[in-house]
Design an enzyme around this catalytic site. Structure first.
Site, PDB file in Angstrom:
ATOM      1  CB  SER A   1      19.746   6.660  -6.309  1.00  0.00           C
ATOM      2  OG  SER A   1      20.668   7.118  -5.855  1.00  0.00           O
ATOM      3  CG  HIS A   2      20.240  10.823  -5.228  1.00  0.00           C
ATOM      4  ND1 HIS A   2      20.920   9.895  -4.869  1.00  0.00           N
ATOM      5  CD2 HIS A   2      19.635  12.300  -4.443  1.00  0.00           C
ATOM      6  CE1 HIS A   2      20.332   9.958  -4.089  1.00  0.00           C
ATOM      7  NE2 HIS A   2      19.677  10.151  -2.799  1.00  0.00           N
TER       8      HIS A   2
ATOM      9  CG  HIS B   1      19.791  17.627   1.962  1.00  0.00           C
ATOM     10  ND1 HIS B   1      20.516  16.779   0.992  1.00  0.00           N
ATOM     11  CD2 HIS B   1      20.715  18.173   1.274  1.00  0.00           C
ATOM     12  CE1 HIS B   1      21.185  16.325   0.001  1.00  0.00           C
ATOM     13  NE2 HIS B   1      22.102  18.150   0.893  1.00  0.00           N
TER      14      HIS B   1
ATOM     15  CD  GLU C   1      20.585   2.467  -6.367  1.00  0.00           C
ATOM     16  OE1 GLU C   1      20.266   1.732  -7.322  1.00  0.00           O
ATOM     17  OE2 GLU C   1      21.502   3.100  -7.114  1.00  0.00           O
TER      18      GLU C   1
ATOM     19  CG  HIS D   1      30.160  -2.820  14.653  1.00  0.00           C
ATOM     20  ND1 HIS D   1      30.550  -3.916  14.271  1.00  0.00           N
ATOM     21  CD2 HIS D   1      31.365  -2.045  15.166  1.00  0.00           C
ATOM     22  CE1 HIS D   1      31.409  -4.260  14.004  1.00  0.00           C
ATOM     23  NE2 HIS D   1      32.502  -2.766  14.337  1.00  0.00           N
TER      24      HIS D   1
ATOM     25  NE  ARG E   1      28.415   5.056 -11.464  1.00  0.00           N
ATOM     26  CZ  ARG E   1      28.427   5.649 -11.367  1.00  0.00           C
ATOM     27  NH1 ARG E   1      27.634   5.183 -12.569  1.00  0.00           N
ATOM     28  NH2 ARG E   1      27.906   6.646 -10.570  1.00  0.00           N
TER      29      ARG E   1
HETATM   30  P1  NDP Z   1      26.621   3.605  -4.105  1.00  0.00           P
HETATM   31  O1  NDP Z   1      27.677   2.386  -3.366  1.00  0.00           O
HETATM   32  O2  NDP Z   1      26.718   3.635  -5.972  1.00  0.00           O
HETATM   33  O3  NDP Z   1      28.585   4.728  -4.287  1.00  0.00           O
HETATM   34  C1  NDP Z   1      29.529   5.061  -3.479  1.00  0.00           C
HETATM   35  C2  NDP Z   1      30.570   5.581  -3.784  1.00  0.00           C
HETATM   36  O4  NDP Z   1      31.906   4.580  -4.060  1.00  0.00           O
HETATM   37  C3  NDP Z   1      30.738   6.689  -5.098  1.00  0.00           C
HETATM   38  O5  NDP Z   1      31.993   7.575  -4.707  1.00  0.00           O
HETATM   39  C4  NDP Z   1      31.675   5.399  -5.679  1.00  0.00           C
HETATM   40  O6  NDP Z   1      31.978   5.621  -7.019  1.00  0.00           O
HETATM   41  C5  NDP Z   1      32.442   4.580  -5.020  1.00  0.00           C
HETATM   42  N1  NDP Z   1      32.010   3.064  -5.649  1.00  0.00           N
HETATM   43  C6  NDP Z   1      31.401   2.525  -5.818  1.00  0.00           C
HETATM   44  N2  NDP Z   1      32.001   0.861  -6.182  1.00  0.00           N
HETATM   45  C7  NDP Z   1      33.589   1.686  -6.231  1.00  0.00           C
HETATM   46  C8  NDP Z   1      34.492   0.974  -6.713  1.00  0.00           C
HETATM   47  N3  NDP Z   1      34.244  -0.958  -6.695  1.00  0.00           N
HETATM   48  N4  NDP Z   1      36.128   1.321  -6.629  1.00  0.00           N
HETATM   49  C9  NDP Z   1      35.961   2.120  -5.753  1.00  0.00           C
HETATM   50  N5  NDP Z   1      34.567   3.020  -5.544  1.00  0.00           N
HETATM   51  C10 NDP Z   1      33.422   2.850  -5.757  1.00  0.00           C
HETATM   52  O7  NDP Z   1      26.245   5.010  -3.508  1.00  0.00           O
HETATM   53  P2  NDP Z   1      25.336   4.842  -2.813  1.00  0.00           P
HETATM   54  O8  NDP Z   1      24.151   3.970  -2.929  1.00  0.00           O
HETATM   55  O9  NDP Z   1      25.306   4.206  -0.971  1.00  0.00           O
HETATM   56  O10 NDP Z   1      24.452   6.711  -2.540  1.00  0.00           O
HETATM   57  C11 NDP Z   1      24.263   7.184  -3.650  1.00  0.00           C
HETATM   58  C12 NDP Z   1      23.778   8.502  -3.347  1.00  0.00           C
HETATM   59  O11 NDP Z   1      22.739   8.745  -2.684  1.00  0.00           O
HETATM   60  C13 NDP Z   1      24.727   9.213  -2.831  1.00  0.00           C
HETATM   61  O12 NDP Z   1      25.486  10.054  -4.008  1.00  0.00           O
HETATM   62  C14 NDP Z   1      24.475  10.041  -1.785  1.00  0.00           C
HETATM   63  O13 NDP Z   1      24.578  11.599  -1.422  1.00  0.00           O
HETATM   64  C15 NDP Z   1      22.776   9.977  -2.037  1.00  0.00           C
HETATM   65  N6  NDP Z   1      22.473   9.883  -0.827  1.00  0.00           N
HETATM   66  C16 NDP Z   1      21.289  11.142  -0.585  1.00  0.00           C
HETATM   67  C17 NDP Z   1      20.733  11.104   0.643  1.00  0.00           C
HETATM   68  C18 NDP Z   1      20.274  12.335   1.237  1.00  0.00           C
HETATM   69  O14 NDP Z   1      19.375  12.319   1.619  1.00  0.00           O
HETATM   70  N7  NDP Z   1      20.371  13.749   0.520  1.00  0.00           N
HETATM   71  C19 NDP Z   1      20.245   9.405   2.064  1.00  0.00           C
HETATM   72  C20 NDP Z   1      21.301   8.630   0.978  1.00  0.00           C
HETATM   73  C21 NDP Z   1      21.968   8.486  -0.277  1.00  0.00           C
HETATM   74  P3  NDP Z   1      31.135   5.661  -8.720  1.00  0.00           P
HETATM   75  O15 NDP Z   1      29.759   6.473  -8.235  1.00  0.00           O
HETATM   76  O16 NDP Z   1      32.298   5.830  -9.380  1.00  0.00           O
HETATM   77  O17 NDP Z   1      31.171   4.069  -8.745  1.00  0.00           O
HETATM   78  O1  PYC Z   2      18.450   8.099  -1.914  1.00  0.00           O
HETATM   79  O2  PYC Z   2      18.473   7.619   1.124  1.00  0.00           O
HETATM   80  C1  PYC Z   2      18.025   8.675  -0.427  1.00  0.00           C
HETATM   81  C2  PYC Z   2      17.521   9.747   0.410  1.00  0.00           C
HETATM   82  C3  PYC Z   2      16.565   9.884   1.274  1.00  0.00           C
HETATM   83  C4  PYC Z   2      16.504  10.997   0.880  1.00  0.00           C
HETATM   84  C5  PYC Z   2      17.160  11.448   0.569  1.00  0.00           C
HETATM   85  N1  PYC Z   2      17.946  10.850  -0.162  1.00  0.00           N
END
Ligand code: NDP
Ligand code: PYC
Length: 338
Positions: A46-47, A120, A188, A229, A309
């Site tokens: 996703s990134h 960002h 995602e 919440h 992972r």
């Molecule tokens: P995920 O739900 O995929 O993962 C979140 C975290 O939880 C990771 O560190 C992951 O480790 C861990 N994790 C997942 N499953 C388990 C498990 N079963 N047990 C323990 N730990 C677990 O993340 P999101 O989809 O919420 O976010 C993905 C990315 O998107 C992030 O890197 C975030 O920074 C980025 N993002 C950026 C934004 C921006 O504005 N720049 C906005 C929103 C998100 P592992 O990777 O090892 O699975």
């Molecule tokens: O995946 O939610 C996201 C996101 C927003 C801006 C950058 N990543």
């Protein structure tokens, strides 16, 4: 599906060349390529390279400055170090600020790096890992654009506001978590849309406020915070600390400024670094040794640590290279030719 394997260095070269050709200066292109290739290397699709197109679109729109040179304000004596990204991407600004952040944290026990006026779009774990690489614990957060409804509400007001934490471990990968404060990152939802797949239930509501599993309806409606919440409150805290407190835009203001969610959001970012030794000074026990006991107990209970992972994917990519599909390679070719 047939895949072609590229070395990490080759992939970096290709991504950096795309950005250079699009007019980014060396600091912007290098920092962006590092973070995008890290995403692909660690199987964080996703990134990863899918984000290049959005970054180029943002450059074309004039909402990010491709030739920005970030400026460091050391703010001598203070625990707050600042970098003005000068309208460029956050990644180059972060790379400029992190040595000063580490130096100030070693001196004071705790310090913060504030990044202002940046575009960002990346994952936060590369930044948290840059802090743990210095032997420090770190918290990183930033707003996004208003796409998430607060728990109980039916309008997108919060961002997907990512939140990441890292704890350094001796001679072993750090403890790191990094997640959106929405149920899933917006990336995602976009990947589900492209693959023609329905979303899991509970991720989103449509523009009438009804639950939906249709990615198009979710993108037009609102995403939901994780944990009801609780996620809603953490998302709001991020608006306060990494938006209002640092004098930068909140997610609704970002959306007003950009007028779209198809460009990378423009706002600020907050990074807090802490020295575990400084906090634990005078108390019994070594904080790093005590943390290892906790990690052992967690893993011993049958759970896995966050980022395991990702670290396993990294190890595979470092030995075998990064496997890309034909469509992904075509995307890289097309973006270079653009
Ligand atoms: P995920 O739900 O995929 O993962 C979140 C975290 O939880 C990771 O560190 C992951 O480790 C861990 N994790 C997942 N499953 C388990 C498990 N079963 N047990 C323990 N730990 C677990 O993340 P999101 O989809 O919420 O976010 C993905 C990315 O998107 C992030 O890197 C975030 O920074 C980025 N993002 C950026 C934004 C921006 O504005 N720049 C906005 C929103 C998100 P592992 O990777 O090892 O699975
Ligand atoms: O995946 O939610 C996201 C996101 C927003 C801006 C950058 N990543």
């Amino acid at each position: 599906m047939t895949k072609t394997t590229l070395t990490i260095a080759d992939l970096h070269g290709r991504v950096e060349a795309i950005f250079r050709k699009a007019g980014l200066n060396a600091v912007q292109a290098g920092a962006l390529a590092r973070v995008i290739v890290a995403g692909e290397r660690d199987a964080c699709k996703s990134h990863g390279i899918y984000r290049i197109e959005g970054a180029l679109r943002t450059v074309k729109s004039g909402k990010v400055k491709p030739d920005a040179v970030p400026e460091l304000d050391l703010n001598e004596g203070s625990a707050i170090v600042k970098v003005n990204a000068k309208g460029g991407f956050a990644n180059a600004a972060f790379e400029l600020g992190v040595p000063a952040l580490a130096e100030r944290t070693r001196k004071l026990g705790i310090a913060a790096l504030v990044i202002n006026d940046c575009s960002h779009f990346s994952a936060l774990w590369p930044e948290v890992e840059a802090v743990t690489n210095e032997g420090l614990a770190g918290l990183v957060m930033c707003p996004s654009y208003a796409t998430v409804a607060p728990a109980g509400g039916n309008k997108p007001l919060l961002g997907t506001n990512p939140f990441a934490f890292g704890w350094p471990r001796k001679e072993i990968s750090p403890y790191v978590f990094d997640f959106a404060t929405s149920v899933a990152a917006r990336g995602e939802i976009e990947l589900h849309r492209r693959a023609g797949k329905q979303l899991p239930e509970g991720w989103a509501i449509d523009s009438d406020g009804n639950p939906t599993t249709d990615p198009e309806a979710a993108l037009a409606g609102a995403m939901l915070p994780f944990g009801g919440h609780k996620g809603s409150a953490i998302g709001t805290m991020i608006e306060l600390l990494a938006g209002i407190m640092i004098g930068d835009l909140t997610s609704p203001e970002v959306l007003d400024y950009l007028g779209t969610t198809t460009l990378a959001p423009f706002h600020g970012e907050l990074i807090i670094a802490m020295s575990p030794q400084a906090f634990a000074a005078g108390r019994p026990g070594d904080p790093f040794a005590r943390a290892e006991l906790l990690f052992e107990a967690i893993v011993g209970s049958g759970a896995r640590l966050p980022s395991q992972r990702r670290f396993a994917a990294r190890q595979k990519s470092e030995t075998e290279g990064v496997a890309l599909t034909a469509a992904e390679l075509e995307l890289l070719d097309r973006l270079f030719e653009k």
